[in-house]
Structures are given as C-alpha cells and as structure tokens.
Design an enzyme around this catalytic site. Structure first.
Site, PDB file in Angstrom:
ATOM      1  N   GLU A 188       7.090  53.681 -20.124  1.00 49.72           N
ATOM      2  CA  GLU A 188       6.729  52.715 -21.170  1.00 49.72           C
ATOM      3  C   GLU A 188       5.672  53.252 -22.124  1.00 49.72           C
ATOM      4  O   GLU A 188       4.666  52.601 -22.394  1.00 49.72           O
ATOM      5  CB  GLU A 188       6.307  51.390 -20.529  1.00 49.72           C
ATOM      6  CG  GLU A 188       7.423  50.775 -19.701  1.00 49.72           C
ATOM      7  CD  GLU A 188       7.053  49.472 -19.011  1.00 49.72           C
ATOM      8  OE1 GLU A 188       5.926  48.971 -19.206  1.00 49.72           O
ATOM      9  OE2 GLU A 188       7.903  48.955 -18.256  1.00 49.72           O
TER      10      GLU A 188
ATOM     11  N   GLU B  18      16.662  50.230 -14.297  1.00 47.33           N
ATOM     12  CA  GLU B  18      16.076  48.993 -13.766  1.00 47.33           C
ATOM     13  C   GLU B  18      16.920  47.785 -14.157  1.00 47.33           C
ATOM     14  O   GLU B  18      16.401  46.740 -14.538  1.00 47.33           O
ATOM     15  CB  GLU B  18      14.638  48.811 -14.277  1.00 47.33           C
ATOM     16  CG  GLU B  18      13.710  49.968 -13.968  1.00 47.33           C
ATOM     17  CD  GLU B  18      12.276  49.747 -14.449  1.00 47.33           C
ATOM     18  OE1 GLU B  18      11.894  48.578 -14.703  1.00 47.33           O
ATOM     19  OE2 GLU B  18      11.528  50.735 -14.566  1.00 47.33           O
TER      20      GLU B  18
END
EC number: 3.2.1.8
Length: 329
Positions: A157, A263
């Site tokens: 991220e 994910e």
C-alpha cells in the site's frame, strides 16, 4: 403404533443421511486449488492464522480446497516486532509449520507497511536509524523463514489513489529510496523468494493508481530493483469484477515475471464478480494464482458484506460453485 412412525421417519431421513458423506466427498473432489492448477496456475489460496486454524471447519476446508495460505495478521510488524529488536514469531511459526505439514504454499505478508506499525517505528525521525530498522526487520523475518515462503509482500500500500506515493514514515524520513532499499534487502535475505509490491484499488485499467504502479514498477525494474510481481489485493464492491479483466493485463504489462490476486473478497459475493476475477487470472499468463481473504463470512474483516466463498456454517456459497464450474470448462 410408535414403531411404524419411527420406521417411516427413518426411511424419510435415510436418503439425507446417506447423501451427507457423498456431498462431502464431492466438495473435496472439487478443490478450487486442484482445478486452477489443472488450468496452469500455481495455487488458489486463502488468508488464515492460528486463531482460524484452530476453530470451526477452517483447517479442514483449507486442507481440502486451498493450496496456499497467507497469514492475515501474524507476520505484520506489530505482531512480529512490537518493540525494537524484540521479535515474537509465535503466530507466524504456527502458520508456517501448519502449512508445511499440510503441503501448502505460503505467501509472506507483509514487511513494509504504514498500518499496524508499532509507534516506536512511526516515531523515528532519523533517516539512517529508520533505514537500518527497516532492513533489520526485513532480514530477520525473511531469514527465519528462508526457503519456506514462496513469495513476500515486501512493500504494501505504497500508493495514494491519485498515483502519488503515500506519505508514510518511510517515505517522509527515508525518501522514495525506501522502496528500492526494501526490495534489495529482501533479495539478499532470500534470493529464491518472489518479491511483490502489493496494493488495493488496482481493479480498473483507467484508474490513476493502477496506471501509476505500472509506470513506477517499470522504472524501478529498469533501475535494477528486484521486483518480481505486482499483487492486486482485489477487495471489490459489487459489480467491480468485470474491471479486473482489463486491469490485470495492464498490471502484467509492467513486465514483472508474476502478477497475483492477493486478498480477494467481493461485497455480496456475486458469482459473476468472482468468476470475472478468476477468468482475469486465467487470461493473463503471468498471473500465478488467487488468494481469497478468509474462509467464511463471519471471519472477514468486512463481515457485514458477506464477501467470502463460505457462509457462517462453512457451507460453500454460489460463488464457490460458480468458480468450480468455470474452472472445469
């Protein structure tokens, strides 16, 4: 008068009693991991941890249906190095040992991330200090599990939605070089592990964040930064699955040896959305596999949206069956 009633009841129930083991065998035979491997991919995996593996039917379902595990929380910085130089590997060790005993691949998650970061790290203001802390953390984790983990999410991220780099303690104190340094450190610690940069909202080819990570990865790789893959988290809202069909080829165009769906969960768990994501991976040669972010809905980080492939009773949902049918074609 009682006996015939019992007999009749037994006769009525007998087909259902007999069906149960057959149904279980059918589900086990329809492992999405086995099916996706038959289509040329490396795994179909799932996120889990010790607290899941020791409750409900999580372990049995993972043993039967999935081929790879990602630790949901046990390898994050707050779990592994809560205070400087004091490492706690209890949860991570449990996961790795379970995976090895059960023949599952492992994805390490995650080494450098702004979230779930202890305050002792986020409060560092000296560049050399933070660089050494980051390198030591990466080296310690990767050395402990060297040869046991197929791939690592090295940097997680790192991008804002507009495509700029996220303002984190690592960027603010070390500068943009923190990303090359992290990957170079990781490569030295375990040369055989696949090294990923991982992010969310990479689900539309026209989205600035998607385009930015492709461009930056091209630049980093051209400069010799050892990035082996881009991980697309793929936390989707309902209806977003179709966008992945175009977004994943764009991510692959960065030229990394691999891309992966890392994910996956979908609000509402629409079979169409899930099948679109599976087909996106099937259509991209460098896509090695898909990981869903949990087994059953109640354990999801977004449980209220019922986004996973199994319900609260650990029964496969329509999306699971749709994936099976898609992979069997």
């Amino acid at each position: 008068m009682v006996r015939p009633t019992i007999l009749l009841t037994s006769l009525l129930l007998a087909p259902f009693a007999a069906a149960s083991p057959i149904l279980e065998e059918r589900q086990a035979a329809q492992s999405v991991d086995q099916l996706i491997k038959a289509r040329g991919k490396v795994y179909f995996g799932v996120a889990t941890d010790q607290n899941r593996l020791t409750t409900g039917k999580n372990a049995a379902i993972i043993q039967a249906d999935f081929g790879q595990v990602t630790p949901e929380n046990s390898m994050k910085w707050d779990a592994t190095e809560p205070s400087q130089g004091n490492f706690n590997f209890a949860g991570a060790d449990y996961l790795v040992n379970w995976a090895q005993q059960n023949g599952k691949l492992i994805r390490g998650h995650t080494l450098v991330w702004h979230s779930q970061l202890p305050s002792w790290v986020s409060s560092i203001t000296d560049k050399n200090t933070l660089t050494n802390v980051m390198k030591n953390h990466i080296t310690t984790l990767m050395t402990r599990y060297k040869g046991k983990i197929r791939a690592w999410d090295v940097v997680n991220e790192a991008f804002n939605e507009d495509g700029s780099l996220r303002q984190t303690v690592f960027l603010n104190v070390i500068g943009e070089d923190y990303i090359p340094i992290a990957f170079q450190t990781a490569r030295a610690a375990d040369p055989n592990a696949k090294l990923y940069i991982n992010d969310y909202n990479l689900d539309s080819a026209s989205y600035p964040k998607t385009q930015a990570i492709v461009n930056r990865v091209k630049q980093w790789r051209a400069a010799g930064v050892p990035i082996d893959g881009i991980g697309s988290q793929t936390h989707l809202s309902a209806g977003q699955g179709a966008g992945v069909l175009q977004a994943l080829p764009l991510l692959a165009s960065a030229g990394t040896p691999e891309v992966a769906i890392t994910e996956l969960d979908v609000a509402g768990a629409s079979p169409t959305d899930y099948v679109n994501v599976v087909n996106a991976c099937l259509n991209v040669q460098s896509c090695v596999g898909i990981t869903v972010w949990g087994v059953a809905d109640p354990d999801s980080w977004r449980a209220s949206t019922t986004p996973l492939l199994f319900d609260g009773n650990f029964n496969p949902k329509p999306a699971y069956n749709a994936i099976v049918q898609d992979l069997q074609q």
